[in-house]
Design an enzyme around this catalytic site. Sequence first.
Site, PDB file in Angstrom:
ATOM      1  N   GLU A   1      -8.646  -0.417  14.286  1.00 45.35           N
ATOM      2  CA  GLU A   1      -9.035  -1.442  13.516  1.00 45.35           C
ATOM      3  C   GLU A   1      -7.863  -2.410  13.131  1.00 45.35           C
ATOM      4  O   GLU A   1      -6.723  -2.323  12.943  1.00 45.35           O
ATOM      5  CB  GLU A   1      -9.230  -0.747  11.854  1.00 45.35           C
ATOM      6  CG  GLU A   1      -9.550  -1.824  10.925  1.00 45.35           C
ATOM      7  CD  GLU A   1      -9.819  -1.264   9.531  1.00 45.35           C
ATOM      8  OE1 GLU A   1     -10.151   0.156   9.360  1.00 45.35           O
ATOM      9  OE2 GLU A   1      -9.839  -1.885   8.442  1.00 45.35           O
TER      10      GLU A   1
ATOM     11  N   ARG B   1       0.627  -1.324   0.187  1.00 45.13           N
ATOM     12  CA  ARG B   1      -0.201   0.028   0.157  1.00 45.13           C
ATOM     13  C   ARG B   1       0.835   1.175  -0.051  1.00 45.13           C
ATOM     14  O   ARG B   1       1.616   1.374   0.864  1.00 45.13           O
ATOM     15  CB  ARG B   1      -0.990  -0.151   1.102  1.00 45.13           C
ATOM     16  CG  ARG B   1      -1.801  -1.305   1.237  1.00 45.13           C
ATOM     17  CD  ARG B   1      -2.911  -1.189   2.273  1.00 45.13           C
ATOM     18  NE  ARG B   1      -3.824  -2.460   2.139  1.00 45.13           N
ATOM     19  CZ  ARG B   1      -4.612  -2.645   2.900  1.00 45.13           C
ATOM     20  NH1 ARG B   1      -5.088  -2.116   3.697  1.00 45.13           N
ATOM     21  NH2 ARG B   1      -5.324  -3.921   2.509  1.00 45.13           N
TER      22      ARG B   1
ATOM     23  N   ARG C   1       0.782   1.428  10.298  1.00 45.47           N
ATOM     24  CA  ARG C   1       0.460   1.618   9.067  1.00 45.47           C
ATOM     25  C   ARG C   1       1.673   1.513   8.168  1.00 45.47           C
ATOM     26  O   ARG C   1       2.644   2.349   8.361  1.00 45.47           O
ATOM     27  CB  ARG C   1      -0.038   3.265   8.719  1.00 45.47           C
ATOM     28  CG  ARG C   1      -0.737   3.645   7.753  1.00 45.47           C
ATOM     29  CD  ARG C   1      -1.320   5.193   7.738  1.00 45.47           C
ATOM     30  NE  ARG C   1      -2.331   4.927   8.504  1.00 45.47           N
ATOM     31  CZ  ARG C   1      -3.548   4.623   8.314  1.00 45.47           C
ATOM     32  NH1 ARG C   1      -3.802   4.562   6.992  1.00 45.47           N
ATOM     33  NH2 ARG C   1      -4.496   4.784   9.057  1.00 45.47           N
TER      34      ARG C   1
ATOM     35  N   SER D   1     -11.351  -6.434   8.917  1.00 50.42           N
ATOM     36  CA  SER D   1     -12.727  -5.669   8.349  1.00 50.42           C
ATOM     37  C   SER D   1     -13.320  -6.830   7.440  1.00 50.42           C
ATOM     38  O   SER D   1     -12.538  -7.363   6.887  1.00 50.42           O
ATOM     39  CB  SER D   1     -11.963  -4.364   7.523  1.00 50.42           C
ATOM     40  OG  SER D   1     -13.134  -3.872   6.910  1.00 50.42           O
TER      41      SER D   1
ATOM     42  N   ARG E   1      -0.735  -5.270  12.469  1.00 48.45           N
ATOM     43  CA  ARG E   1      -1.423  -4.777  13.453  1.00 48.45           C
ATOM     44  C   ARG E   1      -1.922  -5.869  14.686  1.00 48.45           C
ATOM     45  O   ARG E   1      -2.162  -5.298  15.945  1.00 48.45           O
ATOM     46  CB  ARG E   1      -2.913  -4.371  12.983  1.00 48.45           C
ATOM     47  CG  ARG E   1      -2.718  -3.248  12.156  1.00 48.45           C
ATOM     48  CD  ARG E   1      -3.859  -2.496  11.757  1.00 48.45           C
ATOM     49  NE  ARG E   1      -3.558  -1.181  10.837  1.00 48.45           N
ATOM     50  CZ  ARG E   1      -4.368  -0.238  10.561  1.00 48.45           C
ATOM     51  NH1 ARG E   1      -5.631  -0.605  10.309  1.00 48.45           N
ATOM     52  NH2 ARG E   1      -3.876   0.692   9.709  1.00 48.45           N
TER      53      ARG E   1
END
Length: 419
Positions: free
Chosen positions: A345, A258, A273, A348, A385
């Site tokens: 988060e 990403r 992140r 998801s 995460r």
Amino acid sequence: MIDLKFLRENPDVVRASQKGRGEDISIVDKVLVSDEARRLAITEFEALRAEQNTLSKAVAGAKGEEKSALLERGKTLATKVKQADNTRAELEAATKELIMQLSNILDPSAPIGKEEDFVVIEHVGTPRVFDFEAKDHIELGKLLGAIDTERGAKVAGSRSYFLTGAGAMLEFALINYAITSAIKAGFIPVIPPVLVNPSAMEGTGFLGQASENVYHLERDDLYLVGTSEVSLAAFHMDEILPVEKLPIRYAGYSSCFRREAGTYGKDTRGIIRVHQFDKVEMFSFCHPDQAQEEHRRLLQWEKQILDAMELPYRVIDVASGDLGSSANRKFDIEAWIPTQKAYREVTSTSNCAEFQARRLNIRYKDESGAKTVATLNGTLVAIPRMIVAILENHQNPDGTVNIPKALQAFLGAQRFELV
RNA sequence: GGAGGAUUCGCAUAGCGGCCGAGUGCGCACGCUUGGAAAGCGUGUAUAGGGCAACCUAUCGAGGGUUCAAAUCCCUCAUCCUCCGCCA
């Protein structure tokens, strides 16, 4: 992509959905106008084409003068057909371009509003009260020799990291645990390509509003996937699946890439992140009538992982404005991160209904014919995460970290020790 | 990277520029036959779009071209196979 016929028959539903998302409503009417013109052009082309077909057949049987007369007519007709065909193609392309701008039709149960208007569905577990000063995952990662962000930056730039020793082992254990659970639940484990061609990327909807976050290798015109959802969804591209096989569930393990464009200053420290991470993703192809139940099931499997990791978390029903164009509903699981004193988060799950499959041309077949399948996806475990959550929640005053019982067998230990 | 071959209806294959949306075999579905099954026989067996009924149109890897007419001829691209080179 939403169904053009559905839009034609239920424009109000589509308008309401666009409005709920805070997106452009006027596209709906533009589509209707364009569709009208498109259908007219199709009829015109087809009439001309039919005439040409009969004429061509007549030519074969004709002779002499009659034949040359027919050939003459055929010539003028041929140019007309070509023109009509071009007009038709243009109008079809224009209509498609418009309809592609529309997001998926909201599930009526999805909360309406912006990012902050999510609804908390439940809390599981309670955040731990520390009787010492909790260390963040960066510090713990150093003490355990598990995470090296400094050398990550040196070698690969910002938002990069090395997982070393206990960190690397923790990834292996998490992956093993997740895949083992997935197989028990009937998923087919998959190691998919992470480098994919434009059609796969486009079909899954990542070249639209999400394209900023996608790595593109220009020289070869290939993309690095941001999630194995891309490869898994495209796996059955242009296929018709037998209805009795549904749902077909895959658990893809892959690296995810990403660009994180537009996130400057957000989560710059640590590994919350990052540009590259590994993830086990659930993906399901199912009957549209069963998509909602399937969505709940995916959520259930996600919760089981969090439970097994002994983490306090909450489940939120993501608000309409924050769904992304493909999902009609989305549940996020947010784990408690002690040093941030916040739920963040970690996984998801999205219900894309037929939106994604229509683009990818994935259908199922029953007695009444071929119809578009529904696709759903959900994170089983996203490594960085999850590592953050485990380290921070299970730390001891000396910096050692207790290993959740579910992972102990995979790691052959009960604690991560200091190095 | 170089040379050659291939790409047709679920699979395997046939296909002379008009009679090919496309034959045959297998598979599949239904029926006949049988005590039951196999074999055999018969029928059917793509998808999408437009009218939304009859019907019409498109699709033979993808895109362009030649032609009144293209699965069939020409060009470009993609994928696969074989051989050579290079790397593992």
